[in-house]
Design a protein around this motif. Structure first.
Motif, PDB file in Angstrom:
ATOM      1  N   ARG A 126      21.501  41.494  52.525  1.00 28.76           N
ATOM      2  CA  ARG A 126      21.217  41.629  53.968  1.00 28.76           C
ATOM      3  C   ARG A 126      22.142  42.658  54.607  1.00 28.76           C
ATOM      4  NH1 ARG A 126      20.279  36.766  57.731  1.00 28.76           N
ATOM      5  NH2 ARG A 126      22.335  36.057  57.060  1.00 28.76           N
ATOM      6  N   VAL A 127      23.365  42.286  54.892  1.00 26.56           N
ATOM      7  CA  VAL A 127      24.341  43.219  55.467  1.00 26.56           C
ATOM      8  C   VAL A 127      25.535  43.276  54.520  1.00 26.56           C
ATOM      9  CG1 VAL A 127      25.892  43.677  57.393  1.00 26.56           C
ATOM     10  CG2 VAL A 127      23.610  42.742  57.828  1.00 26.56           C
ATOM     11  N   ALA A 148      26.008  39.561  57.435  1.00 30.74           N
ATOM     12  CA  ALA A 148      25.369  39.164  58.693  1.00 30.74           C
ATOM     13  C   ALA A 148      25.931  37.830  59.177  1.00 30.74           C
ATOM     14  CB  ALA A 148      23.860  39.076  58.500  1.00 30.74           C
ATOM     15  N   ARG A 182      30.659  46.583  62.163  1.00 28.49           N
ATOM     16  CA  ARG A 182      30.231  45.776  63.313  1.00 28.49           C
ATOM     17  C   ARG A 182      31.374  44.929  63.851  1.00 28.49           C
ATOM     18  NH1 ARG A 182      24.289  43.354  61.466  1.00 28.49           N
ATOM     19  NH2 ARG A 182      23.345  45.349  60.821  1.00 28.49           N
ATOM     20  N   ALA A 226      29.196  45.273  57.734  1.00 26.96           N
ATOM     21  CA  ALA A 226      29.760  44.130  58.452  1.00 26.96           C
ATOM     22  C   ALA A 226      31.131  44.480  59.030  1.00 26.96           C
ATOM     23  CB  ALA A 226      29.872  42.938  57.510  1.00 26.96           C
TER      24      ALA A 226
END
Length: 224
Positions: free
Chosen positions: A63-64, A41, A72, A69
């Motif tokens: 989290r990510v 993130a 994204r 990642a």
């Protein structure tokens, strides 16, 4: 990339590892570390601010994770490339990362020269894969059977299907030969064979057969 400096962000959830990678990269030619992130993130968030050339991405982070990642980053910042740097080279780590858009994949036993080479490769628009990963990809490709494609009617071969489609498009034997890169005698042999298999007697029947079996579209048909 000769004479140019690649701007790099390092993403790894282990502080000692992250700091060690940053220190190593700082000693390597052609590399400038512009930021670091403790998870996926944070790495994504840094992209808008720093616009690096490459993110050196760990995979298993809180989290990510690295795969999400990477996905994204490639969607939101397509000019930035991702090189995975991870402990893991198993299929469950490798293939999701590549499908997400990673252009490089190294394991953490890579030396400085390998890391520089991978970064240079992805900046140049190529792939930067470790020898271990390259071997695994080759094994995967050679282990997979070639796709068979759609099943043709009446036992037609793929080449006979191509010839039939071109007949339906109105091409004569010479044009079919030119299109397929074969002799007119070979075209005639394919036509005789497919006529025998499908019970056809002339080209008009062959055209109707091709339309009926979905091997060609009648004129004026909209294909969406």
């Amino acid at each position: 990339m000769t004479g140019e400096v690649a701007r790099v962000v390092v993403a790894d959830d282990q502080a000692v590892v992250r700091e060690g990678i940053v220190m190593l990269l700082g000693l390597l030619p052609g590399i400038e570390v512009v930021g670091s992130a403790k998870d996926g993130a944070e790495a994504v968030a840094l992209l808008a601010e720093l616009a690096p050339d490459v993110v050196l991405m760990d995979l298993r982070m809180p989290r990510v994770d690295g795969v999400e990642a990477t996905r994204r980053i490639r969607e939101e910042h397509p000019a930035t490339q991702v090189v995975v740097l991870t402990t893991y080279a198993d299929d469950d780590s490798l293939f999701p990362a590549l499908r997400a858009g990673a252009r490089g994949y190294l394991t953490k036993d890579a030396d400085g020269d390998e890391i520089v080479r991978a970064i240079q490769e992805v900046v140049a628009g190529r792939v930067g894969l470790s020898p271990v990963v390259q071997r695994r990809l080759l094994e995967q490709v050679t282990a997979e059977p070639a796709p068979s494609g759609p099943r043709l009617p009446d036992g037609l071969t793929a080449r006979e299907g191509e010839v039939l489609t071109l007949i339906a498009e109105g091409l004569g034997n010479a044009d079919i030969a030119g299109r397929l890169g074969i002799s007119t005698a070979t075209v005639k042999t394919h036509i005789n064979n497919l006529f025998a298999k499908a019970g056809l007697h002339d080209r008009a029947q062959a055209v109707r057969y091709a339309y009926r079996e979905g091997l060609a579209q009648p004129p004026g048909t909209n294909v969406t």
